[in-house]
Write a protein that holds these residues in place. Structure first.
Motif, PDB file in Angstrom:
ATOM      1  N   ASP A  81      28.414  11.555  66.371  1.00 42.78           N
ATOM      2  CA  ASP A  81      28.385  11.207  64.948  1.00 42.78           C
ATOM      3  C   ASP A  81      27.984   9.740  64.791  1.00 42.78           C
ATOM      4  O   ASP A  81      28.444   8.876  65.554  1.00 42.78           O
ATOM      5  CB  ASP A  81      29.765  11.438  64.329  1.00 42.78           C
ATOM      6  N   PRO A  82      27.135   9.426  63.799  1.00 37.36           N
ATOM      7  CA  PRO A  82      26.720   8.029  63.594  1.00 37.36           C
ATOM      8  C   PRO A  82      27.881   7.089  63.318  1.00 37.36           C
ATOM      9  O   PRO A  82      27.794   5.890  63.624  1.00 37.36           O
ATOM     10  CB  PRO A  82      25.776   8.116  62.390  1.00 37.36           C
ATOM     11  N   ASP A  83      28.954   7.598  62.726  1.00 34.23           N
ATOM     12  CA  ASP A  83      30.132   6.760  62.465  1.00 34.23           C
ATOM     13  C   ASP A  83      31.040   6.817  63.688  1.00 34.23           C
ATOM     14  O   ASP A  83      31.773   7.783  63.904  1.00 34.23           O
ATOM     15  CB  ASP A  83      30.876   7.252  61.222  1.00 34.23           C
ATOM     16  N   HIS A  84      31.002   5.765  64.493  1.00 37.81           N
ATOM     17  CA  HIS A  84      31.743   5.744  65.751  1.00 37.81           C
ATOM     18  C   HIS A  84      33.253   5.822  65.534  1.00 37.81           C
ATOM     19  O   HIS A  84      33.987   6.156  66.483  1.00 37.81           O
ATOM     20  CB  HIS A  84      31.385   4.482  66.549  1.00 37.81           C
ATOM     21  N   ARG A  85      33.731   5.531  64.339  1.00 33.52           N
ATOM     22  CA  ARG A  85      35.170   5.583  64.089  1.00 33.52           C
ATOM     23  C   ARG A  85      35.726   6.995  64.229  1.00 33.52           C
ATOM     24  O   ARG A  85      36.912   7.175  64.506  1.00 33.52           O
ATOM     25  CB  ARG A  85      35.488   5.028  62.700  1.00 33.52           C
ATOM     26  N   LYS A  86      34.874   7.992  64.039  1.00 37.31           N
ATOM     27  CA  LYS A  86      35.345   9.374  64.172  1.00 37.31           C
ATOM     28  C   LYS A  86      35.804   9.683  65.587  1.00 37.31           C
ATOM     29  O   LYS A  86      36.613  10.590  65.797  1.00 37.31           O
ATOM     30  CB  LYS A  86      34.256  10.356  63.733  1.00 37.31           C
ATOM     31  N   ARG A  87      35.306   8.924  66.564  1.00 36.37           N
ATOM     32  CA  ARG A  87      35.724   9.149  67.941  1.00 36.37           C
ATOM     33  C   ARG A  87      37.187   8.768  68.150  1.00 36.37           C
ATOM     34  O   ARG A  87      37.802   9.171  69.146  1.00 36.37           O
ATOM     35  CB  ARG A  87      34.839   8.346  68.898  1.00 36.37           C
ATOM     36  N   SER A  98      45.841  11.216  57.948  1.00 36.36           N
ATOM     37  CA  SER A  98      45.311   9.849  57.918  1.00 36.36           C
ATOM     38  C   SER A  98      44.037   9.737  58.751  1.00 36.36           C
ATOM     39  O   SER A  98      43.747   8.677  59.298  1.00 36.36           O
ATOM     40  CB  SER A  98      46.367   8.862  58.436  1.00 36.36           C
ATOM     41  N   ALA A  99      43.276  10.847  58.823  1.00 33.72           N
ATOM     42  CA  ALA A  99      42.037  10.826  59.606  1.00 33.72           C
ATOM     43  C   ALA A  99      40.987   9.903  58.998  1.00 33.72           C
ATOM     44  O   ALA A  99      40.067   9.472  59.689  1.00 33.72           O
ATOM     45  CB  ALA A  99      41.464  12.237  59.734  1.00 33.72           C
ATOM     46  N   GLY A 100      41.115   9.608  57.707  1.00 33.75           N
ATOM     47  CA  GLY A 100      40.213   8.657  57.058  1.00 33.75           C
ATOM     48  C   GLY A 100      39.043   9.262  56.326  1.00 33.75           C
ATOM     49  O   GLY A 100      38.200   8.531  55.781  1.00 33.75           O
ATOM     50  N   PHE A 101      38.960  10.598  56.282  1.00 32.54           N
ATOM     51  CA  PHE A 101      37.830  11.231  55.600  1.00 32.54           C
ATOM     52  C   PHE A 101      37.792  10.854  54.115  1.00 32.54           C
ATOM     53  O   PHE A 101      38.839  10.670  53.470  1.00 32.54           O
ATOM     54  CB  PHE A 101      37.938  12.754  55.694  1.00 32.54           C
ATOM     55  N   GLU A 102      36.601  10.748  53.581  1.00 30.87           N
ATOM     56  CA  GLU A 102      36.430  10.608  52.134  1.00 30.87           C
ATOM     57  C   GLU A 102      36.696  11.982  51.532  1.00 30.87           C
ATOM     58  O   GLU A 102      35.849  12.881  51.606  1.00 30.87           O
ATOM     59  CB  GLU A 102      35.013  10.131  51.826  1.00 30.87           C
ATOM     60  N   TRP A 103      37.865  12.137  50.942  1.00 35.77           N
ATOM     61  CA  TRP A 103      38.334  13.476  50.579  1.00 35.77           C
ATOM     62  C   TRP A 103      39.203  13.395  49.334  1.00 35.77           C
ATOM     63  O   TRP A 103      40.168  12.645  49.286  1.00 35.77           O
ATOM     64  CB  TRP A 103      39.151  14.067  51.729  1.00 35.77           C
ATOM     65  N   THR A 104      38.848  14.144  48.319  1.00 33.20           N
ATOM     66  CA  THR A 104      39.703  14.329  47.154  1.00 33.20           C
ATOM     67  C   THR A 104      39.968  15.817  47.051  1.00 33.20           C
ATOM     68  O   THR A 104      39.047  16.603  46.803  1.00 33.20           O
ATOM     69  CB  THR A 104      39.033  13.828  45.866  1.00 33.20           C
ATOM     70  N   GLU A 105      41.206  16.219  47.282  1.00 31.36           N
ATOM     71  CA  GLU A 105      41.537  17.639  47.386  1.00 31.36           C
ATOM     72  C   GLU A 105      41.055  18.417  46.162  1.00 31.36           C
ATOM     73  O   GLU A 105      40.331  19.393  46.279  1.00 31.36           O
ATOM     74  CB  GLU A 105      43.062  17.786  47.563  1.00 31.36           C
ATOM     75  N   PHE A 106      41.484  17.976  44.977  1.00 29.30           N
ATOM     76  CA  PHE A 106      41.032  18.567  43.710  1.00 29.30           C
ATOM     77  C   PHE A 106      40.621  17.434  42.785  1.00 29.30           C
ATOM     78  O   PHE A 106      41.232  16.368  42.776  1.00 29.30           O
ATOM     79  CB  PHE A 106      42.137  19.391  43.056  1.00 29.30           C
ATOM     80  N   GLY A 107      39.601  17.673  41.965  1.00 31.50           N
ATOM     81  CA  GLY A 107      39.101  16.602  41.110  1.00 31.50           C
ATOM     82  C   GLY A 107      38.264  15.649  41.943  1.00 31.50           C
ATOM     83  O   GLY A 107      38.280  15.674  43.175  1.00 31.50           O
ATOM     84  N   GLN A 128      32.279  15.355  56.922  1.00 27.46           N
ATOM     85  CA  GLN A 128      32.565  14.473  55.789  1.00 27.46           C
ATOM     86  C   GLN A 128      32.538  13.008  56.234  1.00 27.46           C
ATOM     87  O   GLN A 128      32.998  12.668  57.331  1.00 27.46           O
ATOM     88  CB  GLN A 128      33.920  14.803  55.175  1.00 27.46           C
ATOM     89  N   PRO A 129      32.009  12.122  55.401  1.00 27.67           N
ATOM     90  CA  PRO A 129      32.014  10.693  55.754  1.00 27.67           C
ATOM     91  C   PRO A 129      33.434  10.130  55.743  1.00 27.67           C
ATOM     92  O   PRO A 129      34.346  10.719  55.160  1.00 27.67           O
ATOM     93  CB  PRO A 129      31.162  10.066  54.649  1.00 27.67           C
ATOM     94  N   LEU A 130      33.603   8.998  56.395  1.00 25.85           N
ATOM     95  CA  LEU A 130      34.891   8.314  56.395  1.00 25.85           C
ATOM     96  C   LEU A 130      34.948   7.306  55.263  1.00 25.85           C
ATOM     97  O   LEU A 130      33.987   6.592  54.994  1.00 25.85           O
ATOM     98  CB  LEU A 130      35.138   7.601  57.723  1.00 25.85           C
ATOM     99  N   ALA A 131      36.111   7.264  54.609  1.00 26.97           N
ATOM    100  CA  ALA A 131      36.351   6.254  53.583  1.00 26.97           C
ATOM    101  C   ALA A 131      37.250   5.140  54.105  1.00 26.97           C
ATOM    102  O   ALA A 131      37.257   4.032  53.557  1.00 26.97           O
ATOM    103  CB  ALA A 131      36.997   6.899  52.356  1.00 26.97           C
ATOM    104  N   HIS A 132      38.025   5.439  55.192  1.00 26.54           N
ATOM    105  CA  HIS A 132      38.982   4.478  55.735  1.00 26.54           C
ATOM    106  C   HIS A 132      39.025   4.635  57.251  1.00 26.54           C
ATOM    107  O   HIS A 132      38.742   5.717  57.781  1.00 26.54           O
ATOM    108  CB  HIS A 132      40.392   4.724  55.173  1.00 26.54           C
TER     109      HIS A 132
END
Length: 309
Positions: A81-87, A98-107, A128-132
């Motif tokens: 993955d291009p985002d090395h933080r996922k490793r 707390s995986a850091g995914f950019e994720w809004t469950e609903f809405g 999914q991209p990381l937000a944190h």
């Protein structure tokens, strides 16, 4: 504990069920009607806490590594993955959401509904991209639970339902259940399990007894206790803190009177509250449409004060 007024207090809420066990005895039992005792019903996100128990059991058996293990061991595509933080994502990051995914469950991004409309839920989550940075904050994410279900299946060679039957449900005397699947045939990790209220009570009692059931140890004391220890503050508008797919909080009636507790929570009014200091478990279930449900927190407003009497 004086529960003499509780039946009348609960009447306006029209709950499906309310069960209270204290010091090993069922001290309060309420069903809207007797069919609710025998019928399976959706427990929604309480499924997550069941999954947490299965992860702990697999760790105890040596089928899963320790919680700090990066999940790239199960999903090697993350190394590309291009985002090395996922490793750096670990099992514990998934368990604590707390995986850091950019994720809004609903809405917002509406991540959960989007996931369920895809043909491969696991791939959707991993892409999914990381937000944190992983581990930095809790963000409610049923996709993380689906990754855990996939990891459990990889590690044990059987899906969550089959594993649960052998090592959790059968020892607890849970004979009937339903558990939904994703398009790949994986059991839904974050929802989709159907149980009876009395079986939810057994599950709560297992954790009250730190993983032991009728002189049989189902989960090591170490992991049963670790999995319900608060790790991160719950993301607003939630209160309390989050553990390994369990919520934790404190009830304070006064500066001198109160208790800590942890609980499983499912959409629509499904709860399993465990209060170790009072040797008590409370199960609440509901099945009404959102517009017909009371917004009041029944446990904190009406049951917790009685537990201190």
């Amino acid at each position: 504990m004086d529960l003499t007024t509780l039946q009348q207090t609960l009447q306006p809420f029209d709950l499906r069920s309310c069960l209270i066990s204290s010091r090993g005895q069922l001290v309060f039992r309420h069903y809207r009607d007797e069919r609710c005792d025998a019928e399976l019903a959706k427990i929604n996100s309480c499924t997550k806490s069941i999954l947490s128990a299965l992860i702990c059991i697999a760790m105890d058996q040596g089928k899963l590594p320790e919680a700090g293990t990066p999940i790239r061991a199960f999903f090697p595509q993350l190394t590309k993955d291009p985002d090395h933080r996922k490793r750096d994502m670990t099992l514990e990051h998934l368990l604590t959401m707390s995986a850091g995914f950019e994720w809004t469950e609903f809405g917002g991004r509406n991540s959960f509904p989007r996931m369920t409309r895809t043909s491969n839920w696991v791939d959707f989550v991993l892409e999914q991209p990381l937000a944190h940075p992983p581990g930095s904050r809790m963000e409610y994410n049923s996709g993380a639970s689906q990754l855990l279900s996939a990891i459990l299946a990889q590690a044990t060679g059987e899906d969550a339902a089959a594993f649960a039957e052998r090592f959790l449900f059968t020892p607890l005397g849970i004979q009937d259940y339903k558990w939904e699947q994703d398009p790949q045939g994986l059991r839904t990790g974050g929802f989709g399990l159907w149980l009876r209220p009395a079986d939810l009570l057994k599950f709560g009692l297992l954790y009250l007894q730190e993983g032991c059931w009728e002189q049989q140890r189902l989960i090591s004391r170490e992991l049963a206790k670790r999995s319900v220890q608060p790790v991160l503050p719950a993301a607003p508008p939630n209160r309390g803190r989050y553990a390994w797919h369990w919520w934790t909080d404190t009830y304070e009636e006064t500066a001198e009177a109160g208790f800590d507790y942890f609980y499983a929570r499912g959409f629509g009014g499904q709860f399993v509250y465990v209060v170790p200091s009072l040797d008590t478990v409370v199960v609440l279930t509901d099945d009404k449409r959102k517009k017909d449900r009371s917004p009041i927190d029944v446990f904190r407003r009406h049951i917790a004060p009685l537990l201190l009497r």
